[in-house]
Scaffold this motif. Sequence first.
Motif, PDB file in Angstrom:
ATOM      1  N   ARG A 218     -17.184   2.906  37.655  1.00 40.24           N
ATOM      2  CA  ARG A 218     -17.193   4.249  37.531  1.00 40.24           C
ATOM      3  C   ARG A 218     -16.183   4.984  38.377  1.00 40.24           C
ATOM      4  O   ARG A 218     -15.667   6.064  38.025  1.00 40.24           O
ATOM      5  CB  ARG A 218     -18.677   4.980  38.301  1.00 40.24           C
ATOM      6  CG  ARG A 218     -19.712   5.674  37.197  1.00 40.24           C
ATOM      7  CD  ARG A 218     -20.810   5.938  38.448  1.00 40.24           C
ATOM      8  NE  ARG A 218     -20.885   7.465  38.313  1.00 40.24           N
ATOM      9  CZ  ARG A 218     -21.401   8.132  37.718  1.00 40.24           C
ATOM     10  NH1 ARG A 218     -22.071   7.717  36.561  1.00 40.24           N
ATOM     11  NH2 ARG A 218     -21.453   9.411  37.936  1.00 40.24           N
ATOM     12  N   HIS A 219     -16.195   4.444  39.563  1.00 39.32           N
ATOM     13  CA  HIS A 219     -14.852   4.983  40.305  1.00 39.32           C
ATOM     14  C   HIS A 219     -13.446   4.850  39.453  1.00 39.32           C
ATOM     15  O   HIS A 219     -12.681   5.664  39.717  1.00 39.32           O
ATOM     16  CB  HIS A 219     -14.375   4.285  41.593  1.00 39.32           C
ATOM     17  CG  HIS A 219     -15.950   4.589  42.472  1.00 39.32           C
ATOM     18  ND1 HIS A 219     -16.933   3.817  42.368  1.00 39.32           N
ATOM     19  CD2 HIS A 219     -16.277   5.395  43.376  1.00 39.32           C
ATOM     20  CE1 HIS A 219     -17.968   4.235  43.210  1.00 39.32           C
ATOM     21  NE2 HIS A 219     -17.401   5.379  43.776  1.00 39.32           N
ATOM     22  N   THR A 222     -13.293   7.457  36.773  1.00 45.96           N
ATOM     23  CA  THR A 222     -13.035   8.739  37.420  1.00 45.96           C
ATOM     24  C   THR A 222     -11.683   8.737  37.813  1.00 45.96           C
ATOM     25  O   THR A 222     -10.959  10.119  37.405  1.00 45.96           O
ATOM     26  CB  THR A 222     -14.052   8.842  38.845  1.00 45.96           C
ATOM     27  OG1 THR A 222     -15.376   8.719  38.471  1.00 45.96           O
ATOM     28  CG2 THR A 222     -13.753  10.315  39.420  1.00 45.96           C
ATOM     29  N   ASN A 223     -11.257   7.896  38.533  1.00 44.15           N
ATOM     30  CA  ASN A 223      -9.739   7.945  39.040  1.00 44.15           C
ATOM     31  C   ASN A 223      -8.879   8.058  37.721  1.00 44.15           C
ATOM     32  O   ASN A 223      -7.941   8.823  37.833  1.00 44.15           O
ATOM     33  CB  ASN A 223      -9.632   6.797  39.747  1.00 44.15           C
ATOM     34  CG  ASN A 223      -8.106   6.630  40.078  1.00 44.15           C
ATOM     35  OD1 ASN A 223      -7.401   5.498  39.681  1.00 44.15           O
ATOM     36  ND2 ASN A 223      -7.682   7.565  41.005  1.00 44.15           N
ATOM     37  N   LEU A 226      -8.872  11.625  36.123  1.00 41.62           N
ATOM     38  CA  LEU A 226      -8.107  12.585  36.843  1.00 41.62           C
ATOM     39  C   LEU A 226      -6.823  12.422  36.940  1.00 41.62           C
ATOM     40  O   LEU A 226      -6.442  13.647  36.821  1.00 41.62           O
ATOM     41  CB  LEU A 226      -8.889  12.698  38.152  1.00 41.62           C
ATOM     42  CG  LEU A 226     -10.281  13.331  38.322  1.00 41.62           C
ATOM     43  CD1 LEU A 226     -10.897  12.745  39.910  1.00 41.62           C
ATOM     44  CD2 LEU A 226     -10.471  14.741  38.058  1.00 41.62           C
ATOM     45  N   TYR A 287     -14.781  13.498  31.980  1.00 46.11           N
ATOM     46  CA  TYR A 287     -15.120  13.455  33.481  1.00 46.11           C
ATOM     47  C   TYR A 287     -16.226  14.305  33.698  1.00 46.11           C
ATOM     48  O   TYR A 287     -16.762  13.638  34.679  1.00 46.11           O
ATOM     49  CB  TYR A 287     -13.806  14.239  34.350  1.00 46.11           C
ATOM     50  CG  TYR A 287     -13.990  14.646  35.630  1.00 46.11           C
ATOM     51  CD1 TYR A 287     -13.963  13.382  36.536  1.00 46.11           C
ATOM     52  CD2 TYR A 287     -14.294  15.888  36.256  1.00 46.11           C
ATOM     53  CE1 TYR A 287     -14.105  13.558  37.797  1.00 46.11           C
ATOM     54  CE2 TYR A 287     -14.317  16.049  37.700  1.00 46.11           C
ATOM     55  CZ  TYR A 287     -14.431  14.934  38.140  1.00 46.11           C
ATOM     56  OH  TYR A 287     -14.565  15.196  39.665  1.00 46.11           O
ATOM     57  N   LEU A 290     -19.092  11.808  33.272  1.00 46.09           N
ATOM     58  CA  LEU A 290     -19.350  10.915  34.332  1.00 46.09           C
ATOM     59  C   LEU A 290     -19.895  11.718  35.476  1.00 46.09           C
ATOM     60  O   LEU A 290     -20.570  10.970  36.402  1.00 46.09           O
ATOM     61  CB  LEU A 290     -17.750  10.339  34.764  1.00 46.09           C
ATOM     62  CG  LEU A 290     -17.209   9.316  34.321  1.00 46.09           C
ATOM     63  CD1 LEU A 290     -16.009   8.986  34.906  1.00 46.09           C
ATOM     64  CD2 LEU A 290     -18.310   8.070  34.391  1.00 46.09           C
ATOM     65  N   LEU A 291     -19.780  12.796  35.740  1.00 48.36           N
ATOM     66  CA  LEU A 291     -19.853  13.650  37.193  1.00 48.36           C
ATOM     67  C   LEU A 291     -21.493  13.823  36.801  1.00 48.36           C
ATOM     68  O   LEU A 291     -22.095  13.906  38.035  1.00 48.36           O
ATOM     69  CB  LEU A 291     -19.147  14.669  37.090  1.00 48.36           C
ATOM     70  CG  LEU A 291     -19.171  15.275  38.615  1.00 48.36           C
ATOM     71  CD1 LEU A 291     -18.012  14.370  39.405  1.00 48.36           C
ATOM     72  CD2 LEU A 291     -18.437  16.877  38.452  1.00 48.36           C
ATOM     73  N   GLU A 299     -16.978  13.357  44.640  1.00 44.39           N
ATOM     74  CA  GLU A 299     -16.495  13.666  43.070  1.00 44.39           C
ATOM     75  C   GLU A 299     -16.239  15.146  42.889  1.00 44.39           C
ATOM     76  O   GLU A 299     -15.311  15.377  42.002  1.00 44.39           O
ATOM     77  CB  GLU A 299     -17.503  12.780  42.509  1.00 44.39           C
ATOM     78  CG  GLU A 299     -17.244  11.415  42.534  1.00 44.39           C
ATOM     79  CD  GLU A 299     -18.450  10.707  41.619  1.00 44.39           C
ATOM     80  OE1 GLU A 299     -18.092  10.479  40.524  1.00 44.39           O
ATOM     81  OE2 GLU A 299     -19.549  10.489  42.179  1.00 44.39           O
TER      82      GLU A 299
END
Lengths: 308, 272
Positions: A218-219, A222-223, A226, A287, A290-291, A299
């Motif tokens: 997940r990280h 996300t990374n 972004l 994004y 995911l959030l 986040e």
Amino acid sequence: MARPTSAADAAGLGQGRAIAFVLPALALIAVFLVFPALWTIYLGLTDYRLTGLAAADPQLVGTDNYTGALGDPRFLSSLWLTLLYVGGSAVIGQAGLGFALAWVLRTRGGPLRRAVEGVVLLSWILPSTVVGFLWFALLDRDDGTLNALLHTPGFAWLLDHPLLSIIVFNVWRGTAFSMMLYSAALENVPPSHLETARLAGASVPQQLRDVVLPRIRRHILTNLLLISLWTFNDFTPFVLTGGGPEGRSEILPVYVYRVALRDGQLGAGAAISFLILLINLVFALAYLRLLRGRRRHQEITAAAGPPA
Amino acid sequence: MIRRTVGRLAATVFIAVVLAFFTLPMLWLASAPFDDTPAITTSIPEFTLRNFAAILDNPYALGSIRNSLIQGGGAAALVVVLAALAAYALSRVRVPGRDVLLYLLLLLSSVVTGTAAMVPIFELATRLDLIDTHLGVILVVSGGLLPAAIFILKDFMDDTPTSYEESARVFGATPLQILRHIVVPLVRPGLATIAVWALASVWGGFLFQFILLRDPAKAPGSVILYTLYTEGGAPRLDLISTFSLLYSLPVVAMYLFVSQRYGFRFHGGIKR
């Protein structure tokens, strides 16, 4: 007396006043964010120009701007350069180096860890344009500082390798974000699991694949979302190369600027902006997906801003 | 055993290379302003303060820092006040469609970027007579920062208890008084975060300042850097490096101060 709902309207705001509190912010957002987005769609369908006849009386030209852009080799080259730039500087550079740093500092950093993190973080805190000029000065000309340091005279970075130059610049100033995000993510990986894998003879790549990756997937997503979005929309490389020489570092933000404001073709620029907007939408929706469901400070804050 | 040694060696080399990559440009930034001929570092730098004197002589340098302060401070103040009002209301009162609204705001703010809205923003500023004004930059930048600011502040406000507000209300305080005297002190770290973030966004921001300001007397430091050239059109590295250093110090100092005072950790996008 009407009892205020759940969150207990403790301040006695009431819906009317609440709306009055929200309204000023909404008005500003409506005028300077929502309206421009809609207007860009309209402008992209016109032959609007900065000067001349079409400045006074722009005509609707349908999808001419879009077919024009798709037929323009410079647009296609710009799109390709942008892909290389985002892939090289954000995905491979920032995320790759950021992860490697986080991993090495965690497993073998020792007493140096804080110092290295501090130095990398400073590169993130410095104002973007300052970093741009910093790298401009370092990469400039044959006898630039970097060539003197590396003893590589004749390697004219900005002139001969403009895309590589802006990639180096973006890696330098953006890696901190990925490093910090991955440092936080790696906290989720129990050291005992890693120890077990190590004792079982797993190599580092095996440890990463079997123990680390499943926990920080997940990280990573996300990374990547972004930093790709931020890099994709960033205009600062303009400071280093102005898109040149001969358009060889003309990424999309710079291309739009040249077409719309320097060549004065506002309509054509708006059309390309709208394409960028659509691509942004895809990133942002992914994004937010995911959030959803877990609004953790970290986040959410990450959504707050691209390195300007 | 061998594998471990090799691994340790590789890690050390990696850290050394990375450290050099990140440190060298900073060393240049820290030393070039004091160097007589900053382009050629192979020679021992010759210490001088002349570059600082030259920056003071530049007609736009000092003024540009003032412009950055006006634009950054203005945007920070506007964003903090409007976001606090909105976040408070959204946190405490159930407005219909609130969650959808917040979701849309966040979506919009990441979709409508400078690159995607360059033309309409330029147009809007021209028609509203905001070209070459501090207000233009402040409004445009604030519009972009507000959604995320509301989002973050609402999170902070959701975490604070409402019991103080209830008692204040019993004693007859108005909602604005409650917000000012009770809620604001409670969420001060959040407000500080937002203020620093907004100020730093403007401080380092380039695109909007670049397209909305034509008059160099109005330009902020981030744009003035772009004008420090010789008459022949070559960049004046001595001036650029000196100004870069001066321009960076306030932001770095602010980060150190705020992170010490309010202890906000480095979260994600909180830099601009």
